[in-house]
Design a protein around this motif. Structure first.
Motif, PDB file in Angstrom:
ATOM      1  N   ASP A 172       0.835  -1.191   0.000  1.00 29.57           N
ATOM      2  CA  ASP A 172       0.000   0.000   0.000  1.00 29.57           C
ATOM      3  C   ASP A 172       0.871   1.242   0.000  1.00 29.57           C
ATOM      4  N   ILE A 173       0.492   2.183  -0.823  1.00 28.57           N
ATOM      5  CA  ILE A 173       1.191   3.469  -0.863  1.00 28.57           C
ATOM      6  C   ILE A 173       0.640   4.310   0.275  1.00 28.57           C
ATOM      7  N   PRO A 174       1.524   4.797   1.173  1.00 28.77           N
ATOM      8  CA  PRO A 174       1.033   5.579   2.304  1.00 28.77           C
ATOM      9  C   PRO A 174       0.366   6.872   1.843  1.00 28.77           C
ATOM     10  N   ASP A 175      -0.569   7.336   2.653  1.00 27.51           N
ATOM     11  CA  ASP A 175      -1.339   8.538   2.306  1.00 27.51           C
ATOM     12  C   ASP A 175      -0.450   9.748   2.058  1.00 27.51           C
ATOM     13  N   ASP A 176       0.615   9.920   2.860  1.00 27.30           N
ATOM     14  CA  ASP A 176       1.457  11.105   2.677  1.00 27.30           C
ATOM     15  C   ASP A 176       2.194  11.068   1.338  1.00 27.30           C
ATOM     16  N   LEU A 177       2.588   9.891   0.881  1.00 28.70           N
ATOM     17  CA  LEU A 177       3.248   9.787  -0.420  1.00 28.70           C
ATOM     18  C   LEU A 177       2.245  10.029  -1.546  1.00 28.70           C
ATOM     19  N   ARG A 178       1.079   9.429  -1.432  1.00 26.69           N
ATOM     20  CA  ARG A 178       0.046   9.626  -2.459  1.00 26.69           C
ATOM     21  C   ARG A 178      -0.347  11.110  -2.545  1.00 26.69           C
TER      22      ARG A 178
END
Length: 147
Positions: free
Chosen positions: A88-94
């Motif tokens: 899963d791509i973390p929210d901060d990176l997305r």
């Protein structure tokens, strides 16, 4: 399912090493933590192993002496107590990628693995922020967005 035991059919060969033989898998394990423990069911023997996956290969190091008479080239079942590594791509990176018009989907599996590992190893919020910026800066612009 995360953290569920896994059993995978594997093929490989045995290579002598100074610390004892390594069992080298024919194909790199994908989607699992880099350093694991498990057991290899090989020719009726349950062999406890340390599993090390690096850039392009996975090796198994037996934690006890190997039984005599095992073939150099083999087919076995690798049992791991650990599940798959989350992708899963973390929210901060997305959010950082979206805010700058960068395309996270352009990363292939290896690039995504490296980016998530690099980000996940940040030890302070400031380091994480800098690593987010480094990752996002390296991404291509979204299709249709001017650079």
């Amino acid at each position: 399912m995360l953290n569920a035991p896994r059993s995978l059919p594997v093929r490989g060969h045995t290579v002598p090493a100074a610390t004892g033989p390594f069992l080298v898998l024919e194909s790199r394990l994908e989607g699992h933590d880099t350093f694991l423990t498990g057991s290899l069911d090989l020719d009726g023997h349950d062999i406890p192993v340390r599993i090390t996956t690096l850039d392009d290969s996975t090796t198994l190091q037996p934690t006890q002496p190997l039984p005599d008479g095992l073939p150099v080239n083999w087919t076995a079942t690798l049992h791991m107590r650990h599940g798959q590594r989350p992708r899963d791509i973390p929210d901060d990176l997305r959010s950082a990628a979206q805010a700058t018009g960068r395309d996270l989907d352009a990363l292939d599996d290896a690039e995504l693995r490296y980016a998530l590992t690099f980000l996940g190893e940040a030890t302070t919020p400031a380091i994480r922020t800098d690593r987010l910026a480094a990752i996002v800066t390296g991404l291509p612009a979204l299709q249709g967005d001017p650079e």
